[in-house]
Design a protein around this motif. Structure first.
Motif, PDB file in Angstrom:
ATOM      1  N   GLY A  10      48.709 -18.323 -34.076  1.00 30.63           N
ATOM      2  CA  GLY A  10      49.789 -17.516 -34.558  1.00 30.63           C
ATOM      3  C   GLY A  10      49.370 -16.522 -35.908  1.00 30.63           C
ATOM      4  N   THR A  12      48.608 -13.360 -35.931  1.00 33.17           N
ATOM      5  CA  THR A  12      48.992 -12.064 -36.334  1.00 33.17           C
ATOM      6  C   THR A  12      50.266 -12.166 -37.183  1.00 33.17           C
ATOM      7  OG1 THR A  12      50.060 -12.361 -34.089  1.00 33.17           O
ATOM      8  CG2 THR A  12      48.049 -11.157 -34.208  1.00 33.17           C
ATOM      9  N   GLY A  13      50.996 -13.442 -37.407  1.00 28.74           N
ATOM     10  CA  GLY A  13      52.256 -13.541 -37.859  1.00 28.74           C
ATOM     11  C   GLY A  13      52.202 -13.608 -39.628  1.00 28.74           C
ATOM     12  N   ALA A  14      53.344 -13.524 -40.257  1.00 30.84           N
ATOM     13  CA  ALA A  14      53.515 -13.648 -41.563  1.00 30.84           C
ATOM     14  C   ALA A  14      52.467 -14.774 -42.267  1.00 30.84           C
ATOM     15  CB  ALA A  14      54.888 -13.616 -42.040  1.00 30.84           C
ATOM     16  N   VAL A  15      52.848 -15.976 -41.835  1.00 33.48           N
ATOM     17  CA  VAL A  15      52.058 -17.178 -42.163  1.00 33.48           C
ATOM     18  C   VAL A  15      50.465 -17.090 -41.857  1.00 33.48           C
ATOM     19  CG1 VAL A  15      51.871 -19.528 -42.192  1.00 33.48           C
ATOM     20  CG2 VAL A  15      54.237 -18.239 -42.365  1.00 33.48           C
ATOM     21  N   SER A  38      49.684 -14.664 -29.167  1.00 27.47           N
ATOM     22  CA  SER A  38      50.328 -14.477 -27.881  1.00 27.47           C
ATOM     23  C   SER A  38      49.553 -13.323 -27.027  1.00 27.47           C
ATOM     24  CB  SER A  38      51.915 -13.888 -27.836  1.00 27.47           C
ATOM     25  OG  SER A  38      51.976 -12.594 -28.098  1.00 27.47           O
ATOM     26  N   ARG A  40      50.472 -10.920 -26.047  1.00 27.50           N
ATOM     27  CA  ARG A  40      50.691  -9.417 -26.345  1.00 27.50           C
ATOM     28  C   ARG A  40      49.438  -8.914 -27.416  1.00 27.50           C
ATOM     29  NH1 ARG A  40      55.469 -12.048 -26.858  1.00 27.50           N
ATOM     30  NH2 ARG A  40      55.120 -12.905 -28.686  1.00 27.50           N
ATOM     31  N   SER A  41      49.156  -9.804 -28.203  1.00 25.67           N
ATOM     32  CA  SER A  41      48.069  -9.415 -29.145  1.00 25.67           C
ATOM     33  C   SER A  41      46.696  -9.497 -28.917  1.00 25.67           C
ATOM     34  CB  SER A  41      48.494 -10.248 -30.409  1.00 25.67           C
ATOM     35  OG  SER A  41      49.714 -10.264 -30.961  1.00 25.67           O
ATOM     36  N   ALA A  72      50.781 -21.801 -36.993  1.00 27.42           N
ATOM     37  CA  ALA A  72      51.764 -20.977 -37.689  1.00 27.42           C
ATOM     38  C   ALA A  72      52.638 -20.270 -36.531  1.00 27.42           C
ATOM     39  CB  ALA A  72      50.894 -19.902 -38.440  1.00 27.42           C
ATOM     40  N   ALA A  73      53.254 -21.052 -35.691  1.00 28.17           N
ATOM     41  CA  ALA A  73      53.824 -20.318 -34.646  1.00 28.17           C
ATOM     42  C   ALA A  73      55.263 -21.089 -34.601  1.00 28.17           C
ATOM     43  CB  ALA A  73      53.244 -20.736 -33.261  1.00 28.17           C
ATOM     44  N   ILE A  77      55.969 -23.402 -29.398  1.00 25.54           N
ATOM     45  CA  ILE A  77      54.679 -23.171 -29.300  1.00 25.54           C
ATOM     46  C   ILE A  77      53.741 -24.297 -29.868  1.00 25.54           C
ATOM     47  CG2 ILE A  77      52.822 -21.494 -29.595  1.00 25.54           C
ATOM     48  CD1 ILE A  77      54.928 -19.363 -30.108  1.00 25.54           C
ATOM     49  N   SER A 159      61.171 -12.362 -45.574  1.00 25.57           N
ATOM     50  CA  SER A 159      59.594 -12.722 -44.792  1.00 25.57           C
ATOM     51  C   SER A 159      59.641 -14.169 -44.436  1.00 25.57           C
ATOM     52  CB  SER A 159      58.491 -12.655 -45.872  1.00 25.57           C
ATOM     53  OG  SER A 159      58.756 -13.226 -46.916  1.00 25.57           O
ATOM     54  N   GLY A 162      59.582 -14.233 -40.968  1.00 24.15           N
ATOM     55  CA  GLY A 162      58.312 -13.612 -40.135  1.00 24.15           C
ATOM     56  C   GLY A 162      58.373 -12.360 -40.270  1.00 24.15           C
ATOM     57  N   VAL A 163      57.546 -11.764 -39.482  1.00 20.43           N
ATOM     58  CA  VAL A 163      57.322 -10.318 -39.621  1.00 20.43           C
ATOM     59  C   VAL A 163      58.551  -9.410 -39.177  1.00 20.43           C
ATOM     60  CG1 VAL A 163      54.742 -10.082 -39.516  1.00 20.43           C
ATOM     61  CG2 VAL A 163      55.924 -10.470 -37.430  1.00 20.43           C
ATOM     62  N   GLN A 315      57.079 -17.960 -50.516  1.00 19.84           N
ATOM     63  CA  GLN A 315      57.103 -19.152 -49.536  1.00 19.84           C
ATOM     64  C   GLN A 315      56.314 -18.997 -48.405  1.00 19.84           C
ATOM     65  OE1 GLN A 315      59.060 -16.521 -49.335  1.00 19.84           O
ATOM     66  NE2 GLN A 315      58.654 -15.957 -47.050  1.00 19.84           N
TER      67      GLN A 315
HETATM   68  N1  LIG Z   1      57.470 -17.157 -42.995  1.00 18.10           N
HETATM   69  C1  LIG Z   1      57.331 -18.044 -43.796  1.00 18.10           C
HETATM   70  O1  LIG Z   1      57.919 -17.883 -44.748  1.00 18.10           O
HETATM   71  C2  LIG Z   1      57.330 -19.400 -43.054  1.00 18.10           C
HETATM   72  C3  LIG Z   1      57.491 -20.320 -44.189  1.00 18.10           C
HETATM   73  C4  LIG Z   1      57.125 -21.767 -43.563  1.00 18.10           C
HETATM   74  C5  LIG Z   1      56.855 -22.066 -42.538  1.00 18.10           C
HETATM   75  N2  LIG Z   1      57.255 -21.089 -41.445  1.00 18.10           N
HETATM   76  C6  LIG Z   1      57.002 -21.512 -39.952  1.00 18.10           C
HETATM   77  O2  LIG Z   1      55.620 -21.040 -39.845  1.00 18.10           O
HETATM   78  C7  LIG Z   1      55.780 -20.432 -38.235  1.00 18.10           C
HETATM   79  C8  LIG Z   1      55.175 -19.075 -38.164  1.00 18.10           C
HETATM   80  O3  LIG Z   1      56.286 -18.483 -39.047  1.00 18.10           O
HETATM   81  P1  LIG Z   1      55.893 -16.729 -39.156  1.00 18.10           P
HETATM   82  O4  LIG Z   1      57.053 -16.027 -40.376  1.00 18.10           O
HETATM   83  O5  LIG Z   1      54.599 -16.455 -39.352  1.00 18.10           O
HETATM   84  O6  LIG Z   1      56.485 -15.928 -37.817  1.00 18.10           O
HETATM   85  P2  LIG Z   1      55.869 -14.564 -37.274  1.00 18.10           P
HETATM   86  O7  LIG Z   1      55.634 -13.727 -38.157  1.00 18.10           O
HETATM   87  O8  LIG Z   1      56.898 -14.110 -36.184  1.00 18.10           O
HETATM   88  O9  LIG Z   1      54.803 -14.943 -36.318  1.00 18.10           O
HETATM   89  C9  LIG Z   1      54.804 -15.707 -35.163  1.00 18.10           C
HETATM   90  C10 LIG Z   1      53.189 -16.023 -34.764  1.00 18.10           C
HETATM   91  O10 LIG Z   1      53.195 -16.621 -33.458  1.00 18.10           O
HETATM   92  C11 LIG Z   1      52.596 -16.002 -32.446  1.00 18.10           C
HETATM   93  N3  LIG Z   1      53.153 -16.233 -31.031  1.00 18.10           N
HETATM   94  C12 LIG Z   1      54.380 -15.816 -30.549  1.00 18.10           C
HETATM   95  N4  LIG Z   1      54.483 -16.335 -29.278  1.00 18.10           N
HETATM   96  C13 LIG Z   1      53.211 -16.815 -29.003  1.00 18.10           C
HETATM   97  C14 LIG Z   1      52.876 -17.554 -27.825  1.00 18.10           C
HETATM   98  N5  LIG Z   1      53.269 -17.597 -26.882  1.00 18.10           N
HETATM   99  N6  LIG Z   1      51.551 -18.226 -27.959  1.00 18.10           N
HETATM  100  C15 LIG Z   1      50.764 -18.397 -29.085  1.00 18.10           C
HETATM  101  N7  LIG Z   1      51.297 -17.634 -30.263  1.00 18.10           N
HETATM  102  C16 LIG Z   1      52.342 -16.938 -30.093  1.00 18.10           C
HETATM  103  C17 LIG Z   1      52.954 -14.450 -32.664  1.00 18.10           C
HETATM  104  O11 LIG Z   1      51.829 -13.937 -32.113  1.00 18.10           O
HETATM  105  P3  LIG Z   1      52.322 -12.254 -31.544  1.00 18.10           P
HETATM  106  O12 LIG Z   1      51.997 -11.545 -32.884  1.00 18.10           O
HETATM  107  O13 LIG Z   1      51.008 -12.126 -30.477  1.00 18.10           O
HETATM  108  O14 LIG Z   1      53.634 -12.237 -31.101  1.00 18.10           O
HETATM  109  C18 LIG Z   1      52.695 -14.555 -34.151  1.00 18.10           C
HETATM  110  O15 LIG Z   1      51.150 -14.575 -34.699  1.00 18.10           O
HETATM  111  C19 LIG Z   1      57.056 -20.755 -37.942  1.00 18.10           C
HETATM  112  O16 LIG Z   1      57.371 -22.130 -37.028  1.00 18.10           O
HETATM  113  C20 LIG Z   1      58.054 -20.668 -39.254  1.00 18.10           C
HETATM  114  O17 LIG Z   1      58.960 -21.566 -39.024  1.00 18.10           O
HETATM  115  C21 LIG Z   1      57.126 -19.919 -41.848  1.00 18.10           C
END
Ligand SMILES: NC(=O)c1ccc[n+]([C@@H]2O[C@H](COP(=O)([O-])OP(=O)(O)OC[C@H]3O[C@@H](n4cnc5c(N)ncnc54)[C@H](OP(=O)(O)O)[C@@H]3O)[C@@H](O)[C@H]2O)c1
Length: 337
Positions: A10, A12-15, A38, A40-41, A72-73, A77, A159, A162-163, A315
């Motif tokens: 994960g 490319t995501g926010a975390v 994924s 996509r990236s 971080a997905a 996943i 945030s 996520g993104v 966070q």
């Molecule tokens: N954001 C926060 O503040 C926060 C805090 C604590 C916990 N979390 C948890 O951390 C996790 C990630 O959150 P996030 O906020 O970083 O989400 P996000 O920004 O939406 O990022 C999601 C990540 O997952 C990847 N992904 C999506 N589909 C996939 C697949 N089929 N196979 C592999 N990778 C895939 C995405 O890749 P692509 O770019 O290729 O789609 C991206 O890198 C979640 O479980 C969330 O609940 C988040």
């Protein structure tokens, strides 16, 4: 110094992006570094510490020779890929909620219960972000006088979703300012110039999934199965850093003075509590760093042995990326990988 091969699932995501930053900042002794996302990236390039890394599509075969997977997905996943990573010999530190309440999965805030890491069977869970922020703030108070009950209201940044959450607030502000119709994709309602008292689906009692995490995960981390938590989670149009209003009921009195003394010396906490000079924690001040700021400490005038406080923390960092890297550091320190 021994090096550890790390994969970020994960990336490319926010975390995930923040995890990469934190690994660099904290000089984590990484050897090979694999950035997974994924399809996509796949193929996108990321520059880190002067080197170019190519994002790879995550599959069950991505984990050969990897020692630590920082996941971080989304839940589905992690559920699909974490077992393959463990089978390949890696330890998975998972930010999703998929495994948090499993008996054989430690749920760890390194300032609070680092010793639980030792019981891992391949997966270690990072707690929910609001729970990490609250429990880091409350840890020393809980050690001094056991917390029996908490009443919490959270004010959670976009945030946290996520993104897509960040993009949605940006887009809605821009659309409103140019007279366009607002599109709603990530949140239940318009988030720009609004607050939404819903994060996740509601149960039959009327509590959302996010709200129940504070009690369920709090009990496991504090090793207090009787902890009672009543939580209301609210999404607010803030980009980064969650804020929380917390009332605790403890088994013996903690005066506000004693609480301030404990908080001033608490690991991972910064006491910012001078309301007369307009000094208290605010999300703009706590973003892009790791300390949980605590202030507005006062007696609960409605109840004995009760204290009220306000805290804020980033966070994406302490609530996710930094906490995960800290867990990896415990694994290294304790020779558990
Ligand atoms: N954001 C926060 O503040 C926060 C805090 C604590 C916990 N979390 C948890 O951390 C996790 C990630 O959150 P996030 O906020 O970083 O989400 P996000 O920004 O939406 O990022 C999601 C990540 O997952 C990847 N992904 C999506 N589909 C996939 C697949 N089929 N196979 C592999 N990778 C895939 C995405 O890749 P692509 O770019 O290729 O789609 C991206 O890198 C979640 O479980 C969330 O609940 C988040």
């Amino acid at each position: 110094m021994k090096k550890y091969n790390v994969a970020i699932l994960g990336a490319t995501g926010a975390v995930g992006q923040e995890m990469l930053k934190v690994l660099g900042e904290r000089n984590f002794p990484y050897g090979e570094l694999k950035l997974l996302a994924s399809k996509r990236s796949a193929g996108e390039e990321v520059e880190f510490q002067g080197k170019k890394f190519v994002i790879e599509e995550a599959t069950e075969n991505s984990f050969e020779n990897i020692n630590v997977v920082l996941c971080a997905a989304e839940n589905y996943i992690s559920e699909a890929l974490s077992p393959a990573a463990v089978k390949a010999g890696a330890v998975v530190i998972d930010n999703s909620s998929a495994f948090r309440l499993n008996d054989d999965v430690p749920l760890v805030v390194p300032e609070v219960n680092p010793e639980d890491v030792k019981n891992h069977k391949g997966i270690i869970a990072n707690p929910n972000c609001s729970t990490i922020i609250a429990l880091t703030a409350l840890n020393e108070l809980n050690k001094y006088a056991k917390i029996n009950r908490m009443v919490v209201s959270t004010f959670q940044a976009v945030s946290g979703a996520g993104v897509n959450g960040i993009k949605e607030l940006d887009q809605q502000i821009s659309d409103i300012n140019s007279g366009k119709t607002v599109e709603i994709k990530t949140f239940a309602h318009q988030i720009a110039y609004n607050v939404i008292p819903q994060i996740g689906d509601f149960d039959e009692m009327g509590y959302s999934q996010e709200e129940m995490k504070m009690q369920n995960e709090g009990r496991k981390i504090f090793h207090n199965p009787d902890l009672k938590v009543n939580c209301t989670c609210v999404r607010v149009p803030v980009y980064r850093s969650h804020s929380e209003s917390i009332t605790i009921e403890t088994e013996k009195e903690i005066t506000p003075e004693k609480a301030r003394e404990l908080l001033a010396n608490a690991d991972g906490v910064k006491l910012v509590d001078d309301p007369a000079s307009k000094k208290y924690p605010m999300p703009l001040d706590t973003s892009n760093q790791d300390l949980i700021y605590v202030g507005r400490v006062r007696k609960d005038i409605s109840q004995d042995n009760s204290l009220v406080l306000w805290c804020c923390g980033d966070q994406v960092r302490k609530g996710a990326a930094t906490n995960a890297v800290q867990i990896a550091e415990v694994l290294v320190k304790e020779n558990l990988i």
